[in-house]
Design a protein around this motif. Structure first.
Motif, PDB file in Angstrom:
ATOM      1  N   THR A   1       0.845  -1.196   0.000  1.00 15.72           N
ATOM      2  CA  THR A   1       0.000   0.000   0.000  1.00 15.72           C
ATOM      3  C   THR A   1       0.880   1.244   0.000  1.00 15.72           C
ATOM      4  O   THR A   1       2.069   1.182   0.331  1.00 15.72           O
ATOM      5  CB  THR A   1      -0.915   0.041   1.242  1.00 15.72           C
ATOM      6  OG1 THR A   1      -0.097   0.170   2.414  1.00 15.72           O
ATOM      7  CG2 THR A   1      -1.753  -1.215   1.352  1.00 15.72           C
ATOM      8  N   ALA A   2       0.271   2.375  -0.337  1.00 17.33           N
ATOM      9  CA  ALA A   2       1.020   3.627  -0.346  1.00 17.33           C
ATOM     10  C   ALA A   2       1.218   4.173   1.059  1.00 17.33           C
ATOM     11  O   ALA A   2       2.217   4.840   1.341  1.00 17.33           O
ATOM     12  CB  ALA A   2       0.295   4.665  -1.207  1.00 17.33           C
ATOM     13  N   VAL A   3       0.269   3.899   1.951  1.00 16.55           N
ATOM     14  CA  VAL A   3       0.332   4.383   3.334  1.00 16.55           C
ATOM     15  C   VAL A   3      -0.021   3.227   4.263  1.00 16.55           C
ATOM     16  O   VAL A   3      -0.678   2.269   3.854  1.00 16.55           O
ATOM     17  CB  VAL A   3      -0.653   5.562   3.565  1.00 16.55           C
ATOM     18  CG1 VAL A   3      -0.258   6.757   2.721  1.00 16.55           C
ATOM     19  CG2 VAL A   3      -2.082   5.129   3.263  1.00 16.55           C
ATOM     20  N   PRO A   4       0.398   3.285   5.531  1.00 14.33           N
ATOM     21  CA  PRO A   4       0.064   2.213   6.474  1.00 14.33           C
ATOM     22  C   PRO A   4      -1.448   2.048   6.624  1.00 14.33           C
ATOM     23  O   PRO A   4      -2.208   3.023   6.574  1.00 14.33           O
ATOM     24  CB  PRO A   4       0.699   2.696   7.784  1.00 14.33           C
ATOM     25  CG  PRO A   4       1.779   3.635   7.358  1.00 14.33           C
ATOM     26  CD  PRO A   4       1.259   4.321   6.130  1.00 14.33           C
ATOM     27  N   LEU A   5      -1.898   0.808   6.793  1.00 15.95           N
ATOM     28  CA  LEU A   5      -3.310   0.529   7.011  1.00 15.95           C
ATOM     29  C   LEU A   5      -3.645   0.642   8.491  1.00 15.95           C
ATOM     30  O   LEU A   5      -2.822   0.304   9.345  1.00 15.95           O
ATOM     31  CB  LEU A   5      -3.658  -0.881   6.523  1.00 15.95           C
ATOM     32  CG  LEU A   5      -3.452  -1.190   5.037  1.00 15.95           C
ATOM     33  CD1 LEU A   5      -3.850  -2.632   4.752  1.00 15.95           C
ATOM     34  CD2 LEU A   5      -4.263  -0.245   4.163  1.00 15.95           C
TER      35      LEU A   5
ATOM     36  N   GLN B   1      -8.796  -1.376   8.898  1.00 13.81           N
ATOM     37  CA  GLN B   1      -8.592  -1.735   7.494  1.00 13.81           C
ATOM     38  C   GLN B   1      -7.950  -3.111   7.362  1.00 13.81           C
ATOM     39  O   GLN B   1      -8.328  -3.894   6.489  1.00 13.81           O
ATOM     40  CB  GLN B   1      -7.732  -0.674   6.808  1.00 13.81           C
ATOM     41  CG  GLN B   1      -8.450   0.647   6.576  1.00 13.81           C
ATOM     42  CD  GLN B   1      -7.518   1.720   6.057  1.00 13.81           C
ATOM     43  OE1 GLN B   1      -6.369   1.856   6.511  1.00 13.81           O
ATOM     44  NE2 GLN B   1      -8.007   2.525   5.106  1.00 13.81           N
ATOM     45  N   LYS B   2      -6.979  -3.394   8.239  1.00 17.46           N
ATOM     46  CA  LYS B   2      -6.341  -4.718   8.220  1.00 17.46           C
ATOM     47  C   LYS B   2      -7.367  -5.812   8.502  1.00 17.46           C
ATOM     48  O   LYS B   2      -7.367  -6.864   7.854  1.00 17.46           O
ATOM     49  CB  LYS B   2      -5.226  -4.767   9.263  1.00 17.46           C
ATOM     50  CG  LYS B   2      -4.037  -3.873   8.976  1.00 17.46           C
ATOM     51  CD  LYS B   2      -3.041  -3.939  10.128  1.00 17.46           C
ATOM     52  CE  LYS B   2      -1.914  -2.944   9.956  1.00 17.46           C
ATOM     53  NZ  LYS B   2      -0.984  -2.963  11.126  1.00 17.46           N
ATOM     54  N   GLU B   3      -8.221  -5.567   9.490  1.00 15.69           N
ATOM     55  CA  GLU B   3      -9.229  -6.556   9.867  1.00 15.69           C
ATOM     56  C   GLU B   3     -10.204  -6.810   8.719  1.00 15.69           C
ATOM     57  O   GLU B   3     -10.551  -7.966   8.427  1.00 15.69           O
ATOM     58  CB  GLU B   3      -9.980  -6.060  11.103  1.00 15.69           C
ATOM     59  CG  GLU B   3     -10.998  -7.054  11.641  1.00 15.69           C
ATOM     60  CD  GLU B   3     -11.677  -6.547  12.893  1.00 15.69           C
ATOM     61  OE1 GLU B   3     -12.727  -7.117  13.265  1.00 15.69           O
ATOM     62  OE2 GLU B   3     -11.170  -5.572  13.508  1.00 15.69           O
ATOM     63  N   ARG B   4     -10.626  -5.737   8.070  1.00 17.68           N
ATOM     64  CA  ARG B   4     -11.568  -5.883   6.959  1.00 17.68           C
ATOM     65  C   ARG B   4     -10.922  -6.616   5.782  1.00 17.68           C
ATOM     66  O   ARG B   4     -11.544  -7.485   5.150  1.00 17.68           O
ATOM     67  CB  ARG B   4     -12.069  -4.509   6.515  1.00 17.68           C
ATOM     68  CG  ARG B   4     -12.995  -3.828   7.528  1.00 17.68           C
ATOM     69  CD  ARG B   4     -13.352  -2.423   7.094  1.00 17.68           C
ATOM     70  NE  ARG B   4     -14.034  -2.406   5.802  1.00 17.68           N
ATOM     71  CZ  ARG B   4     -14.319  -1.296   5.127  1.00 17.68           C
ATOM     72  NH1 ARG B   4     -13.946  -0.120   5.605  1.00 17.68           N
ATOM     73  NH2 ARG B   4     -14.952  -1.363   3.969  1.00 17.68           N
TER      74      ARG B   4
ATOM     75  N   VAL C   1      -4.472  -0.879  -3.205  1.00 19.25           N
ATOM     76  CA  VAL C   1      -3.821  -2.002  -2.532  1.00 19.25           C
ATOM     77  C   VAL C   1      -3.448  -3.072  -3.551  1.00 19.25           C
ATOM     78  O   VAL C   1      -4.228  -3.382  -4.458  1.00 19.25           O
ATOM     79  CB  VAL C   1      -4.761  -2.631  -1.475  1.00 19.25           C
ATOM     80  CG1 VAL C   1      -4.107  -3.832  -0.824  1.00 19.25           C
ATOM     81  CG2 VAL C   1      -5.141  -1.606  -0.416  1.00 19.25           C
ATOM     82  N   ARG C   2      -2.255  -3.628  -3.380  1.00 17.91           N
ATOM     83  CA  ARG C   2      -1.816  -4.767  -4.191  1.00 17.91           C
ATOM     84  C   ARG C   2      -1.650  -5.951  -3.252  1.00 17.91           C
ATOM     85  O   ARG C   2      -0.958  -5.859  -2.244  1.00 17.91           O
ATOM     86  CB  ARG C   2      -0.489  -4.461  -4.879  1.00 17.91           C
ATOM     87  CG  ARG C   2       0.054  -5.602  -5.747  1.00 17.91           C
ATOM     88  CD  ARG C   2       1.397  -5.200  -6.345  1.00 17.91           C
ATOM     89  NE  ARG C   2       1.906  -6.143  -7.311  1.00 17.91           N
ATOM     90  CZ  ARG C   2       2.646  -7.219  -6.994  1.00 17.91           C
ATOM     91  NH1 ARG C   2       2.941  -7.471  -5.713  1.00 17.91           N
ATOM     92  NH2 ARG C   2       3.089  -8.029  -7.927  1.00 17.91           N
ATOM     93  N   VAL C   3      -2.294  -7.067  -3.578  1.00 20.67           N
ATOM     94  CA  VAL C   3      -2.251  -8.258  -2.733  1.00 20.67           C
ATOM     95  C   VAL C   3      -1.683  -9.420  -3.538  1.00 20.67           C
ATOM     96  O   VAL C   3      -2.157  -9.706  -4.651  1.00 20.67           O
ATOM     97  CB  VAL C   3      -3.656  -8.639  -2.213  1.00 20.67           C
ATOM     98  CG1 VAL C   3      -3.588  -9.909  -1.371  1.00 20.67           C
ATOM     99  CG2 VAL C   3      -4.252  -7.496  -1.396  1.00 20.67           C
ATOM    100  N   GLN C   4      -0.673 -10.080  -2.992  1.00 17.13           N
ATOM    101  CA  GLN C   4      -0.117 -11.263  -3.638  1.00 17.13           C
ATOM    102  C   GLN C   4      -0.203 -12.440  -2.690  1.00 17.13           C
ATOM    103  O   GLN C   4       0.299 -12.386  -1.561  1.00 17.13           O
ATOM    104  CB  GLN C   4       1.340 -11.043  -4.060  1.00 17.13           C
ATOM    105  CG  GLN C   4       1.944 -12.281  -4.733  1.00 17.13           C
ATOM    106  CD  GLN C   4       3.318 -12.027  -5.326  1.00 17.13           C
ATOM    107  OE1 GLN C   4       3.786 -10.898  -5.360  1.00 17.13           O
ATOM    108  NE2 GLN C   4       3.958 -13.081  -5.779  1.00 17.13           N
ATOM    109  N   ILE C   5      -0.844 -13.508  -3.138  1.00 18.83           N
ATOM    110  CA  ILE C   5      -0.928 -14.758  -2.382  1.00 18.83           C
ATOM    111  C   ILE C   5      -0.416 -15.860  -3.297  1.00 18.83           C
ATOM    112  O   ILE C   5      -1.061 -16.218  -4.282  1.00 18.83           O
ATOM    113  CB  ILE C   5      -2.368 -15.054  -1.924  1.00 18.83           C
ATOM    114  CG1 ILE C   5      -2.852 -13.965  -0.966  1.00 18.83           C
ATOM    115  CG2 ILE C   5      -2.449 -16.417  -1.260  1.00 18.83           C
ATOM    116  CD1 ILE C   5      -4.265 -14.153  -0.466  1.00 18.83           C
ATOM    117  N   GLY C   6       0.765 -16.373  -2.981  1.00 19.29           N
ATOM    118  CA  GLY C   6       1.393 -17.344  -3.868  1.00 19.29           C
ATOM    119  C   GLY C   6       1.693 -16.695  -5.203  1.00 19.29           C
ATOM    120  O   GLY C   6       2.311 -15.628  -5.279  1.00 19.29           O
TER     121      GLY C   6
END
Length: 271
Positions: free
Chosen positions: A207-211, A215-218, A245-250
């Motif tokens: 992310t560009a800024v801390p969550l 936000q982390k929980e959601r 947000v960019r999310v990478q899982i595997g």
């Protein structure tokens, strides 16, 4: 790893779980001894060929392990390796890779039993981020011409007194004897093993800024519904993503960042 080797590794992990469920078994010691066995098998090509030879009986191979290792390592390690060589393997290298993986898994079990698995996961992730941000450091840790002792010394200098002993051992093993893996691949494999231990997946979130905590929980809740398992968020703040947000899982990537959309628009214009 395919076929018989995959099944043999799964059986080996079950045996490791059973051994370490016994409170009298020192998981950290078991992990260190398995790491030493990895070094032996990696060096002795003829030995691993014998131990994976399908024409020899499992009992014969187990007895050979006992005679070679009985005075060098503890009983649980001999039992575990003996069980491995009784299995069928698709190739000798698969046996070495599996012993190495079980050594790392043993470190993870030891951290969990000590209530320190969260710390170990975080230390490995932070170490990976530090290395990713320094070309010079990564080069020093991965340069093939640099000796294993020099790399181990550098890891000790970086992490000694700042991280758990298990973290230091895992990173040292990875940089000193990479065995064809990149540093990033090795650290990712440790993260997967830790996630498997707790039946969850690991998501690298950029992310560009801390969550915020909310936000982390959601985000973790949404990903858990999507993947059907609990999700650990490893969060990396990178101002270059601009927003989103960019999310990478595997190998799967969910990219909702502004920078990604801008790049897509640029490519469309150029096309």
């Amino acid at each position: 790893m395919i076929g018989a080797s995959r099944e043999a590794l799964a059986a080996g992990r079950e045996n490791l779980d059973s051994l370490t469920d016994n409170t009298s078994v020192d998981a950290a010691k078991l992990a260190e001894e398995l790491s030493a066995v990895t070094t032996l098998l990696d060096r002795e090509v003829s030995l691993r060929r014998v131990l994976t030879d399908p024409s020899r009986s499992g009992q014969d191979k187990a007895e050979l392990v006992g005679s070679l290792l009985g005075r060098q390592v503890s009983g649980p390690t001999v039992d575990l390796v003996s069980g491995l060589v009784r299995s069928r393997w698709s190739g000798g290298r698969d046996l070495v890779d599996s012993v190495e993986e079980l050594a790392a898994y043993g470190e993870i079990i030891a951290a969990q039993k000590a209530g320190k698995l969260d710390d170990l996961e975080d230390e490995l992730f932070r170490f990976g981020r530090v290395v990713a941000g320094s070309h010079e450091l990564r080069a020093a840790l991965t340069e093939p011409k640099a000796g294993a002792a020099a790399k181990a010394g550098l890891v000790k200098k970086l992490l000694g007194g700042r991280a758990q002993a298990g973290t230091v051992r895992l990173v040292t093993s990875l940089v000193a004897t990479p065995r064809g893996r990149s540093l990033e691949q090795g650290l990712a494999s440790y993260a997967r093993l830790a996630a498997d231990r707790r039946d969850r997946v690991v998501a690298l979130v950029t992310t560009a800024v801390p969550l915020s905590d909310r936000q982390k929980e959601r985000l973790s809740g949404a990903l858990a519904k999507l993947y059907g398992r609990a999700v650990l968020l490893n969060i990396d703040v990178d101002p270059e993503v601009v927003g989103g947000v960019r999310v990478q899982i595997g190998d799967e990537i969910i990219d909702g960042t502004v920078s990604s959309r801008l790049e897509g628009a640029r490519q469309a214009l150029e096309g």
